[in-house]
Scaffold this motif. Structure first.
Motif, PDB file in Angstrom:
ATOM      1  N   ILE A 139      14.990   4.900  -2.498  1.00 30.70           N
ATOM      2  CA  ILE A 139      13.912   4.102  -3.087  1.00 30.70           C
ATOM      3  C   ILE A 139      12.575   4.454  -2.430  1.00 30.70           C
ATOM      4  CG2 ILE A 139      12.957   1.757  -3.184  1.00 30.70           C
ATOM      5  CD1 ILE A 139      15.740   0.741  -3.810  1.00 30.70           C
ATOM      6  N   ILE A 140      12.561   4.557  -1.099  1.00 33.99           N
ATOM      7  CA  ILE A 140      11.330   4.888  -0.385  1.00 33.99           C
ATOM      8  C   ILE A 140      10.820   6.269  -0.791  1.00 33.99           C
ATOM      9  CG2 ILE A 140      10.353   5.441   1.879  1.00 33.99           C
ATOM     10  CD1 ILE A 140      12.103   3.219   3.053  1.00 33.99           C
ATOM     11  N   PHE A 141      11.705   7.256  -0.731  1.00 32.94           N
ATOM     12  CA  PHE A 141      11.304   8.632  -1.075  1.00 32.94           C
ATOM     13  C   PHE A 141      10.843   8.716  -2.536  1.00 32.94           C
ATOM     14  CE2 PHE A 141      14.285  10.673   2.317  1.00 32.94           C
ATOM     15  CZ  PHE A 141      13.376  10.321   3.294  1.00 32.94           C
ATOM     16  N   SER A 142      11.589   8.087  -3.433  1.00 34.44           N
ATOM     17  CA  SER A 142      11.256   8.156  -4.859  1.00 34.44           C
ATOM     18  C   SER A 142       9.937   7.457  -5.164  1.00 34.44           C
ATOM     19  CB  SER A 142      12.378   7.521  -5.694  1.00 34.44           C
ATOM     20  OG  SER A 142      13.601   8.186  -5.495  1.00 34.44           O
ATOM     21  N   SER A 143       9.679   6.340  -4.485  1.00 28.70           N
ATOM     22  CA  SER A 143       8.439   5.600  -4.742  1.00 28.70           C
ATOM     23  C   SER A 143       7.219   6.396  -4.300  1.00 28.70           C
ATOM     24  CB  SER A 143       8.470   4.242  -4.035  1.00 28.70           C
ATOM     25  OG  SER A 143       8.451   4.393  -2.627  1.00 28.70           O
ATOM     26  N   ASN A 144       7.314   7.040  -3.137  1.00 33.11           N
ATOM     27  CA  ASN A 144       6.172   7.815  -2.641  1.00 33.11           C
ATOM     28  C   ASN A 144       5.956   9.103  -3.436  1.00 33.11           C
ATOM     29  OD1 ASN A 144       5.389   6.039  -0.545  1.00 33.11           O
ATOM     30  ND2 ASN A 144       6.978   6.829   0.783  1.00 33.11           N
ATOM     31  N   ILE A 145       7.043   9.752  -3.822  1.00 37.53           N
ATOM     32  CA  ILE A 145       6.920  10.977  -4.625  1.00 37.53           C
ATOM     33  C   ILE A 145       6.437  10.633  -6.031  1.00 37.53           C
ATOM     34  CG2 ILE A 145       8.204  12.886  -5.681  1.00 37.53           C
ATOM     35  CD1 ILE A 145       9.977  12.920  -3.171  1.00 37.53           C
ATOM     36  N   GLY A 146       7.040   9.617  -6.652  1.00 38.00           N
ATOM     37  CA  GLY A 146       6.637   9.227  -7.998  1.00 38.00           C
ATOM     38  C   GLY A 146       5.200   8.739  -8.048  1.00 38.00           C
ATOM     39  N   GLY A 147       4.778   7.994  -7.012  1.00 41.33           N
ATOM     40  CA  GLY A 147       3.416   7.482  -6.972  1.00 41.33           C
ATOM     41  C   GLY A 147       2.367   8.560  -6.834  1.00 41.33           C
ATOM     42  N   THR A 148       2.774   9.740  -6.366  1.00 40.71           N
ATOM     43  CA  THR A 148       1.841  10.856  -6.194  1.00 40.71           C
ATOM     44  C   THR A 148       1.356  11.397  -7.536  1.00 40.71           C
ATOM     45  OG1 THR A 148       3.037  11.473  -4.172  1.00 40.71           O
ATOM     46  CG2 THR A 148       1.545  13.133  -5.069  1.00 40.71           C
ATOM     47  N   ALA A 149       2.110  11.168  -8.592  1.00 46.39           N
ATOM     48  CA  ALA A 149       1.844  11.823  -9.877  1.00 46.39           C
ATOM     49  C   ALA A 149       0.679  11.247 -10.657  1.00 46.39           C
ATOM     50  CB  ALA A 149       3.108  11.780 -10.746  1.00 46.39           C
ATOM     51  N   THR A 150       0.303   9.990 -10.370  1.00 49.04           N
ATOM     52  CA  THR A 150      -0.720   9.358 -11.215  1.00 49.04           C
ATOM     53  C   THR A 150      -1.850   8.764 -10.383  1.00 49.04           C
ATOM     54  OG1 THR A 150       0.336   7.168 -11.215  1.00 49.04           O
ATOM     55  CG2 THR A 150       1.043   8.745 -12.909  1.00 49.04           C
ATOM     56  N   LEU A 151      -2.913   8.426 -11.068  1.00 49.46           N
ATOM     57  CA  LEU A 151      -4.106   7.872 -10.417  1.00 49.46           C
ATOM     58  C   LEU A 151      -3.824   6.505  -9.805  1.00 49.46           C
ATOM     59  CD1 LEU A 151      -7.706   8.024 -11.801  1.00 49.46           C
ATOM     60  CD2 LEU A 151      -6.835   5.861 -10.957  1.00 49.46           C
ATOM     61  N   ILE A 152      -2.963   5.703 -10.434  1.00 50.03           N
ATOM     62  CA  ILE A 152      -2.720   4.339  -9.947  1.00 50.03           C
ATOM     63  C   ILE A 152      -1.435   4.225  -9.136  1.00 50.03           C
ATOM     64  CG2 ILE A 152      -3.986   3.306 -11.859  1.00 50.03           C
ATOM     65  CD1 ILE A 152      -1.268   2.633 -13.135  1.00 50.03           C
ATOM     66  N   GLY A 153      -0.724   5.326  -8.933  1.00 49.91           N
ATOM     67  CA  GLY A 153       0.580   5.259  -8.269  1.00 49.91           C
ATOM     68  C   GLY A 153       0.516   5.006  -6.781  1.00 49.91           C
ATOM     69  N   ASP A 154      -0.544   5.459  -6.107  1.00 41.21           N
ATOM     70  CA  ASP A 154      -0.647   5.347  -4.662  1.00 41.21           C
ATOM     71  C   ASP A 154      -2.113   5.069  -4.301  1.00 41.21           C
ATOM     72  OD1 ASP A 154       0.720   5.241  -2.327  1.00 41.21           O
ATOM     73  OD2 ASP A 154       1.022   7.380  -2.081  1.00 41.21           O
ATOM     74  N   PRO A 155      -2.387   4.224  -3.304  1.00 42.66           N
ATOM     75  CA  PRO A 155      -3.773   3.903  -2.950  1.00 42.66           C
ATOM     76  C   PRO A 155      -4.686   5.116  -2.716  1.00 42.66           C
ATOM     77  CG  PRO A 155      -2.294   2.405  -1.829  1.00 42.66           C
ATOM     78  CD  PRO A 155      -1.431   3.416  -2.528  1.00 42.66           C
ATOM     79  N   GLY A 367      -1.161  15.676   0.417  1.00 37.60           N
ATOM     80  CA  GLY A 367      -0.869  15.465   1.831  1.00 37.60           C
ATOM     81  C   GLY A 367      -0.760  13.993   2.180  1.00 37.60           C
ATOM     82  N   ALA A 368      -1.706  13.191   1.702  1.00 37.44           N
ATOM     83  CA  ALA A 368      -1.735  11.772   2.048  1.00 37.44           C
ATOM     84  C   ALA A 368      -0.561  11.009   1.435  1.00 37.44           C
ATOM     85  CB  ALA A 368      -3.051  11.152   1.593  1.00 37.44           C
ATOM     86  N   CYS A 369      -0.245  11.293   0.163  1.00 35.57           N
ATOM     87  CA  CYS A 369       0.834  10.559  -0.522  1.00 35.57           C
ATOM     88  C   CYS A 369       2.219  11.002  -0.050  1.00 35.57           C
ATOM     89  CB  CYS A 369       0.720  10.739  -2.028  1.00 35.57           C
ATOM     90  SG  CYS A 369      -0.769  10.022  -2.756  1.00 35.57           S
TER      91      CYS A 369
END
Length: 438
Positions: A139-155, A367-369
């Motif tokens: 869940i942790i790995f998937s959330s960080n990798i998936g969030g990298t793909a879009t503008l709103i996925g990661d801060p 790098g950040a995400c």
């Protein structure tokens, strides 16, 4: 003196945090107060400049929504239906969890996604008597990798998108999406291979699972419909963020307050607040204060300027160095202040004659995400998952996570470097550097 003191306090607190001998929130807060006692900054600075109250409010609001919805039995119902669809098979369950988490993190933000999915997975693993660590790690790995793909996925992506007008929602998907899909596939294959011997199905438990009537776990009351409606409304607000121009925190706070008001007669507000993961929230506050000390003395700004000095304005070298440094630093401190410090630096690169600095934005985002996967405190989602798991008696060891997180980050950085080279940097390389690489 202040510069050295802030760094020493941060390092000592960080060592205590990873030792796990004392409560992590207590250590982080103690370090933050030490910074105030030593006059690195004041309480006013901490509360106004360094503690990200938007993040705290977003987390608190989603915890309220999840806590109330959990009381209805909805998560248990979803967990049982999901498990029955895959017939309790541990590996398909793991793959399905990873896919849903990655997609959810891309469309929502990764913190919201893990808040929704972790209670479901904890319920499932208890029913099927499966080890929780492989699923929580996924869940942790998937959330960080998936969030990298879009503008709103990661801060960090939100910050970059706000700073650079031409980088739209579709720009992030187009430029980062292909790499994210590749990284996700590699990550999932590795996790399945590594834990294949632990993910063993117990036929007697599966038989019992298939006999369960999931509807019996839904508490028939107005609160069910109220929870589903408000949760759906909140998620819709997240998805419509680019069009409504209402920030995610406002949407989440409104949703939490609305649900509290609707369910107040059936569920006392005090009971809801008692189930909030306060330790997680205070840990975030402490971390923001610790990193604020580094910001106050200019440590992060010095690092940014050092990058510029080393690369002498060379675009390919700057992009690669920025990728690795942001990836490594994001394992140690929250990636938000580093990204905030680097945004104005990258914008100044145009003064060095760079006509196209987009590769630097993508290097910073990657790098950040992706670097957040390195440690339990590398990304907000990691801390939330660890807090939710601990609340259910499932402790995730810092060093056990580190054993999987750091290799994944190194692999992610290598693959990202290759991706950046072939898609963006090759035309900018000088002939000597190309001959060395080839």
């Amino acid at each position: 003196m202040a510069f050295t003191l802030a760094i020493v306090i941060f390092i000592i607190c960080y060592l205590f945090i990873i030792s796990e001998k004392i409560n992590q929130a207590l250590i982080a807060l103690f370090g933050g107060v030490l910074l105030i006692l030593t006059k690195i900054y004041t309480w006013k600075d901490a509360f106004i400049q360094y503690i990200d109250w938007n993040t705290i409010a977003l987390l608190f609001s989603m915890m309220v929504l999840v806590s109330i919805t959990k009381k209805t039995g909805l998560f248990t119902y979803i967990a049982i239906i999901f498990a029955q669809k895959v017939k309790g098979a541990p590996v398909p369950l793991l793959i399905g969890t990873a896919l849903l988490t990655a997609i959810g993190s891309a469309l929502l933000d990764n913190v919201t996604t893990v808040l929704l999915f972790v209670p479901i997975i904890l319920t499932l693993t208890k029913i099927l008597q499966l080890p929780t660590f492989p699923y929580l790690l996924t869940i942790i790995f998937s959330s960080n990798i998936g969030g990298t793909a879009t503008l709103i996925g990661d801060p960090p992506n939100i910050m970059i998108g706000q700073a650079v007008e031409h980088l739209t929602f579709l720009s992030f998907i187009n430029n980062l999406g292909p790499l994210v899909i590749l990284l996700f596939a590699f990550m999932l294959a590795f996790v399945v291979w590594r834990f294949r011997n632990e993910l063993v199905m117990q036929s007697n438990l599966v038989e019992d699972l298939l006999k369960i009537n999931a509807k019996e776990y839904i508490h028939q009351s107005p609160m069910v419909y109220q929870s589903v409606a408000v949760l759906g409304l909140t998620i819709s607000g997240f998805l419509l963020h680019p069009f409504l121009h209402i920030d995610l925190t406002t949407v989440a706070v409104f949703g939490a307050l609305l649900l509290l008001m609707l369910t107040e007669r059936e569920l006392d507000t005090e009971k809801v607040f008692q189930e909030i993961e306060w330790i997680t929230l205070f840990f975030f506050i402490g971390l923001f204060m610790l990193v604020g000390g580094l910001e106050e003395v200019g440590a992060i700004d010095e690092l940014a300027r050092y990058i510029v000095w080393i690369t002498e304005g060379d675009l390919p070298l700057t992009a690669i160095l920025l990728l690795w440094i942001s990836g490594l630093i994001s394992q140690i401190i929250n990636n938000i202040p580093f990204v905030a410090a680097m945004i104005p630096v990258i914008e100044e690169f145009r003064a060095y004659g760079m006509a196209n600095v987009d590769p630097l934005w993508w290097a910073l985002a990657l790098g950040a995400c992706l670097g957040g996967n390195g440690t339990l405190i590398g990304a907000s989602a990691n801390v939330v998952v660890a807090g939710l798991a601990e609340g259910e008696g499932e402790n995730i060891s810092f060093f056990r996570f580190l054993k999987y997180g750091v290799p994944l980050v190194i692999f992610s950085m290598l693959l990202s470097m290759i991706y950046l080279y072939f898609r963006y940097l090759r035309p900018f390389l000088n002939p000597l550097f190309i001959s060395i690489i080839n």
